[in-house]
Design a protein around this motif. Structure first.
Motif, mmCIF file in Angstrom:
data_model
loop_
_atom_site.group_PDB
_atom_site.id
_atom_site.type_symbol
_atom_site.label_atom_id
_atom_site.label_comp_id
_atom_site.label_asym_id
_atom_site.label_seq_id
_atom_site.Cartn_x
_atom_site.Cartn_y
_atom_site.Cartn_z
ATOM 1 N N UNK A 225 0.832 -1.215 0.000
ATOM 2 C CA UNK A 225 0.000 0.000 0.000
ATOM 3 C C UNK A 225 0.860 1.257 0.000
ATOM 4 N N UNK A 226 2.076 1.180 0.519
ATOM 5 C CA UNK A 226 2.984 2.320 0.431
ATOM 6 C C UNK A 226 3.443 2.528 -1.012
ATOM 7 N N UNK A 227 3.627 1.428 -1.731
ATOM 8 C CA UNK A 227 3.962 1.533 -3.153
ATOM 9 C C UNK A 227 2.813 2.200 -3.906
ATOM 10 N N UNK A 228 1.602 1.751 -3.620
ATOM 11 C CA UNK A 228 0.428 2.314 -4.290
ATOM 12 C C UNK A 228 0.289 3.807 -4.004
ATOM 13 N N UNK A 229 0.482 4.182 -2.746
ATOM 14 C CA UNK A 229 0.383 5.595 -2.374
ATOM 15 C C UNK A 229 1.479 6.422 -3.058
ATOM 16 N N UNK A 230 2.642 5.829 -3.231
ATOM 17 C CA UNK A 230 3.783 6.559 -3.806
ATOM 18 C C UNK A 230 3.592 6.886 -5.282
ATOM 19 N N UNK A 231 2.730 6.146 -5.985
ATOM 20 C CA UNK A 231 2.555 6.402 -7.426
ATOM 21 C C UNK A 231 1.241 7.101 -7.748
ATOM 22 N N UNK A 232 0.412 7.339 -6.754
ATOM 23 C CA UNK A 232 -0.923 7.863 -7.031
ATOM 24 C C UNK A 232 -0.928 9.300 -7.535
ATOM 25 N N UNK A 233 0.159 10.027 -7.337
ATOM 26 C CA UNK A 233 0.224 11.397 -7.854
ATOM 27 C C UNK A 233 0.729 11.460 -9.294
ATOM 28 N N UNK A 234 1.035 10.308 -9.871
ATOM 29 C CA UNK A 234 1.564 10.268 -11.235
ATOM 30 C C UNK A 234 0.506 9.726 -12.192
ATOM 31 N N UNK A 235 0.208 10.486 -13.242
ATOM 32 C CA UNK A 235 -0.821 10.080 -14.199
ATOM 33 C C UNK A 235 -0.340 8.997 -15.159
ATOM 34 N N UNK A 236 0.967 8.922 -15.346
ATOM 35 C CA UNK A 236 1.495 8.006 -16.370
ATOM 36 C C UNK A 236 2.181 6.781 -15.789
ATOM 37 N N UNK A 237 1.835 6.417 -14.546
ATOM 38 C CA UNK A 237 2.470 5.280 -13.879
ATOM 39 C C UNK A 237 1.410 4.290 -13.402
ATOM 40 N N UNK A 238 1.628 3.019 -13.714
ATOM 41 C CA UNK A 238 0.772 1.950 -13.222
ATOM 42 C C UNK A 238 1.588 0.955 -12.428
ATOM 43 N N UNK A 239 0.918 0.037 -11.764
ATOM 44 C CA UNK A 239 1.620 -0.912 -10.891
ATOM 45 C C UNK A 239 1.160 -2.338 -11.120
ATOM 46 N N UNK A 240 2.147 -3.247 -11.084
ATOM 47 C CA UNK A 240 1.897 -4.682 -11.100
ATOM 48 C C UNK A 240 2.119 -5.192 -9.680
ATOM 49 N N UNK A 241 1.098 -5.784 -9.086
ATOM 50 C CA UNK A 241 1.236 -6.377 -7.755
ATOM 51 C C UNK A 241 1.136 -7.888 -7.913
ATOM 52 N N UNK A 242 2.267 -8.555 -7.790
ATOM 53 C CA UNK A 242 2.355 -9.993 -8.024
ATOM 54 C C UNK A 242 2.444 -10.682 -6.667
ATOM 55 N N UNK A 243 1.380 -11.333 -6.267
ATOM 56 C CA UNK A 243 1.312 -11.969 -4.961
ATOM 57 C C UNK A 243 -0.104 -11.949 -4.439
ATOM 58 N N UNK A 244 -0.222 -12.112 -3.129
ATOM 59 C CA UNK A 244 -1.534 -12.037 -2.500
ATOM 60 C C UNK A 244 -1.352 -11.820 -1.008
ATOM 61 N N UNK A 245 -2.437 -11.486 -0.334
ATOM 62 C CA UNK A 245 -2.372 -11.254 1.102
ATOM 63 C C UNK A 245 -3.457 -10.307 1.548
ATOM 64 N N UNK A 246 -3.544 -10.053 2.840
ATOM 65 C CA UNK A 246 -4.651 -9.259 3.390
ATOM 66 C C UNK A 246 -4.624 -7.788 3.014
ATOM 67 N N UNK A 247 -3.452 -7.230 2.738
ATOM 68 C CA UNK A 247 -3.368 -5.799 2.442
ATOM 69 C C UNK A 247 -3.432 -5.613 0.918
ATOM 70 N N UNK A 248 -4.609 -5.837 0.365
ATOM 71 C CA UNK A 248 -4.767 -5.902 -1.081
ATOM 72 C C UNK A 248 -4.815 -4.519 -1.723
ATOM 73 N N UNK A 249 -3.903 -4.220 -2.641
ATOM 74 C CA UNK A 249 -3.902 -2.916 -3.313
ATOM 75 C C UNK A 249 -5.011 -2.840 -4.366
ATOM 76 N N UNK A 250 -5.737 -1.722 -4.380
ATOM 77 C CA UNK A 250 -6.834 -1.546 -5.316
ATOM 78 C C UNK A 250 -6.846 -0.107 -5.812
ATOM 79 N N UNK A 251 -7.413 0.112 -7.004
ATOM 80 C CA UNK A 251 -7.528 1.459 -7.539
ATOM 81 C C UNK A 251 -7.131 1.519 -8.999
#
Length: 373
Positions: A225-251
């Motif tokens: 979720x820190x990774x997700x928060x770190x890129x949310x201010x950038x319009x041209x950046x997306x994220x690949x989250x490879x794995x699983x667990x309780x702290x699921x990144x969404x958006x």
């Protein structure tokens, strides 16, 4: 030799479990050894959608069921002991049922080492255990006071992935000559840089975005979720989250989120532009080693374990809890194509020093040296 391995291990339902163990054990087989794996399966585990394959399997694998009561401290008792006793019975039952023969037992992580020891000590075989936890001190707390030290001293030898863990073993009274320190390594025939455009097409990933890759359990100390928060201010950046667990990144920034078989991880890494893992603790991080082998610049944590794996020629290490610092590091790499290309080439060159076949040979050589002692 006939090797019995007790460890978590990939399955069709959970292809990412124990991938690093799978990769090492396959190398044992390639070196001509006969390997049997026992990977107890929690009877209460949630069923996941099956994949077609988690990779080529050269071992015989058994997955006996056990019961878990989680890991909670109630007074002086930790409920993990219920799962431990259940797994001890499961391992013992499997060996007896299939009349398994083995020359020694190799376990990954100290808890599996204790399970193996208490299940099979009547067979009078040597026990070896790989230590890859972030801290043995934390593990020891879930056991009765003398149980940890008594069991650990019955092991014939240890493979520690870092000097920190080696020193912790020595602090517990283990002689230095019983410890082989060998950092995690990568199968460079599987983890190498693919064509970025081809991999994005294969996995239907956007061509017009810079992509950040995260690999690991979705847990707070790993920092998805820190990774997700770190890129949310950038319009041209997306994220690949490879794995699983309780702290699921969404958006909207999440372009891929899935647990995949190990053979797909290098393909997905090759589709990315930078690897980001703001972890708070590690043993020796397999995900970082694999990302380096795929030629990715690294943004991770300024902790000793990660600093052992990375150097400034291909990485930027920051406070893992400082989202702004993570964001700045990502921007510094993604915003400078020449810098990113140089870091990628440096990562590829560095990865040549950490090849899994050599690691497997060295571990077995250490074990054979302790066999008659």
């Amino acid at each position: 030799m006939k090797i019995l391995v007790i460890s978590s291990y990939p399955s069709l339902e959970n292809p990412s479990a124990g991938v690093f163990v799978y990769n090492l054990i396959q190398q044992f087989c390639k070196l001509g050894h006969e390997v049997t794996v026992i990977s107890p399966k929690n009877i209460l585990s949630t069923r996941s959608k099956k994949v077609e394959s988690y990779g080529v399997e050269n071992c015989t694998v058994y997955r006996p069921l056990f019961f878990s009561a989680s890991n909670k401290q109630i007074g002086s008792f930790n409920t993990y002991r219920i799962a431990e006793l259940s797994q001890i019975k499961a391992v013992r039952r499997t060996v007896k049922k299939h009349n398994l023969e083995f020359d020694f037992v190799y376990s990954h992580f100290i808890t599996n080492g204790f399970i193996a020891l208490n299940a099979l000590k009547g067979y009078n075989k040597p026990f070896f255990v790989a230590i890859g936890e972030s801290s043995l001190t934390l593990i020891a707390k879930q056991f009765p006071k003398d149980y940890f030290s008594q069991n650990i001293k019955q092991m014939r030898g240890f493979v520690a992935v870092s000097s920190k863990l080696k020193n912790q073993l020595i602090d517990y009274g283990i002689p230095e000559n019983k410890i082989f320190m060998k950092p995690n390594a990568v199968d460079l025939t599987k983890f190498y840089q693919r064509d970025k455009v081809e991999m994005r097409k294969k996995y239907k990933l956007p061509m017009d975005l810079k992509l950040v890759a995260f690999v690991g359990r979705f847990l707070p100390h790993k920092g998805p979720l820190r990774v997700l928060e770190a890129i949310q201010n950038s319009d041209n950046v997306g994220a690949l989250f490879i794995g699983k667990g309780p702290q699921e990144p969404m958006g909207s920034s999440v372009v891929f989120r899935e647990s995949v078989p190990s053979y797909q991880i290098p393909e997905l890494l090759s589709a990315a532009d930078v690897f980001v893992l703001p972890t708070q603790r590690e043993g020796s991080c397999n995900a970082i080693a694999e990302a380096i082998a795929c030629g990715l610049p690294i943004v991770s944590s300024n902790i000793p374990e990660v600093m052992d794996q990375c150097n400034p020629s291909f990485s930027i290490l920051v406070d893992p809890l400082n989202v702004k610092a993570i964001e700045s590091a990502i921007e510094a790499i993604l915003g400078d194509e020449e810098k990113r290309e140089a870091m990628s080439n440096n990562a590829l060159e560095h990865s040549k020093n950490f090849e899994i076949g050599e690691r497997a040979f060295s571990i077995l050589n250490f074990i054979q040296g302790k066999f008659e002692k």
